[in-house]
Design a protein around this motif. Structure first.
Motif, short mmCIF file in Angstrom:
data_model
loop_
_atom_site.label_atom_id
_atom_site.label_comp_id
_atom_site.label_asym_id
_atom_site.label_seq_id
_atom_site.Cartn_x
_atom_site.Cartn_y
_atom_site.Cartn_z
N ASP A 28 0.85 -1.18 0.00
CA ASP A 28 0.00 0.00 0.00
C ASP A 28 0.89 1.24 0.00
OD1 ASP A 28 -2.00 1.88 0.26
OD2 ASP A 28 -2.81 1.08 2.12
N SER A 29 0.92 1.97 -1.11
CA SER A 29 1.73 3.17 -1.19
C SER A 29 1.00 4.22 -2.03
CB SER A 29 3.09 2.85 -1.81
OG SER A 29 3.94 3.97 -1.72
N THR A 30 1.10 5.47 -1.62
CA THR A 30 0.40 6.56 -2.31
C THR A 30 1.40 7.57 -2.85
OG1 THR A 30 -1.54 6.28 -0.91
CG2 THR A 30 -1.34 8.38 -2.05
N VAL A 31 1.15 8.02 -4.07
CA VAL A 31 1.95 9.06 -4.72
C VAL A 31 1.00 10.24 -4.96
CG1 VAL A 31 3.20 9.65 -6.83
CG2 VAL A 31 3.50 7.40 -5.79
N THR A 32 1.45 11.47 -4.68
CA THR A 32 0.58 12.64 -4.80
C THR A 32 1.17 13.67 -5.74
OG1 THR A 32 1.66 13.68 -2.91
CG2 THR A 32 -0.30 12.35 -2.44
N VAL A 33 0.33 14.64 -6.10
CA VAL A 33 0.78 15.76 -6.93
C VAL A 33 0.59 17.06 -6.14
CG1 VAL A 33 -1.46 16.06 -8.08
CG2 VAL A 33 0.63 16.88 -9.20
N THR A 34 1.55 17.98 -6.29
CA THR A 34 1.38 19.32 -5.75
C THR A 34 1.50 20.29 -6.92
OG1 THR A 34 3.74 19.41 -5.23
CG2 THR A 34 2.26 18.82 -3.43
N GLY A 35 0.90 21.46 -6.74
CA GLY A 35 0.85 22.44 -7.82
C GLY A 35 -0.32 22.11 -8.73
N GLY A 36 -0.48 22.90 -9.77
CA GLY A 36 -1.57 22.67 -10.69
C GLY A 36 -2.93 22.99 -10.09
N THR A 37 -3.97 22.65 -10.82
CA THR A 37 -5.34 22.96 -10.41
C THR A 37 -6.18 21.69 -10.49
OG1 THR A 37 -5.08 25.19 -11.30
CG2 THR A 37 -7.33 24.44 -10.88
N ALA A 38 -6.83 21.36 -9.37
CA ALA A 38 -7.70 20.17 -9.32
C ALA A 38 -8.95 20.42 -10.15
CB ALA A 38 -8.06 19.87 -7.88
N PRO A 39 -9.62 19.39 -10.63
CA PRO A 39 -9.27 17.98 -10.45
C PRO A 39 -8.18 17.53 -11.42
CG PRO A 39 -11.29 18.14 -11.71
CD PRO A 39 -10.90 19.55 -11.33
N TYR A 40 -7.52 16.45 -11.05
CA TYR A 40 -6.42 15.91 -11.83
C TYR A 40 -6.86 14.61 -12.52
CZ TYR A 40 -3.79 19.07 -8.82
OH TYR A 40 -3.34 20.17 -8.15
N THR A 41 -6.17 14.29 -13.59
CA THR A 41 -6.39 13.02 -14.27
C THR A 41 -5.06 12.29 -14.32
OG1 THR A 41 -8.07 14.06 -15.65
CG2 THR A 41 -7.24 11.93 -16.38
#
Length: 187
Positions: A28-41
């Protein structure tokens, strides 16, 4: 406010790692994004281990979660791509290793199968040694006509070959036992 879309969406970064794991053990591991504008694809290329899936981590898709029980050991390479609401995209490549469970070396079978005689009732048991129950058994090749293989108990602690052989000849087959972690042993 219309000003908030100006600078955020151009500098996106993918954060996190995909650490190694162990075959047959929950990953179980999670990778995230910072910056940009939600929502993301998000999308990915490469291969993930059998038994695992990729999920969105939240309703805005700020991250993806790689989760499951990997079936096969090996090194996996995956590239994650994330696109924000305005179409800005960033990608990151991960390489991680799924190791063998380690219990395969301690898994073995005890017992023997003496030669049966045609027309005479036969019963012989092979038991599993080591590993983690429950066990599952399979065989390839052919048993003499009239003999069948049965589990000795609900945990698969052994296999019993019994019956009355109806033919003569030399028969060759391979027994394989697998334990709960996915480790296997054949004889």
């Amino acid at each position: 406010s219309s000003g908030q879309n100006n600078n955020n969406n151009t500098s996106m970064t993918i954060n996190g790692t995909l650490p190694g794991g162990t075959r047959g053990t929950k990953y179980d591991s999670t990778v995230t994004v910072t910056g940009g504008t939600a929502p993301y694809t998000w999308s990915y290329s490469g291969n993930i281990p059998s038994g695992m899936s990729i999920y969105y981590s939240d309703s805005y898709h700020r991250g993806v979660r790689l989760y499951g029980n990997p079936y096969l050991a090996g090194t996996y390479n995956i590239t994650l791509y994330v696109k924000d609401y305005y179409g800005n995209q960033v990608s990151k490549t991960f390489s991680f290793k799924i190791s063998d469970s380690g219990s395969s070396s301690s898994l073995s079978m005890t017992g023997s199968l003496p030669n049966p005689a045609r027309g005479v009732y036969y019963s012989s048991t092979i038991k599993v040694s080591g590993g983690t129950s429950p066990y599952s058994w399979s065989y390839s090749g052919s048993l003499p006509y009239g003999l069948s293989a049965y589990l000795t108990d609900s945990k698969g602690s052994g296999i019993i070959i019994k019956g009355t052989p109806r033919s003569t000849g030399t028969y060759s087959f391979t027994l394989t036992v697998k334990d709960r972690t996915g480790a296997s042993y054949s004889k």
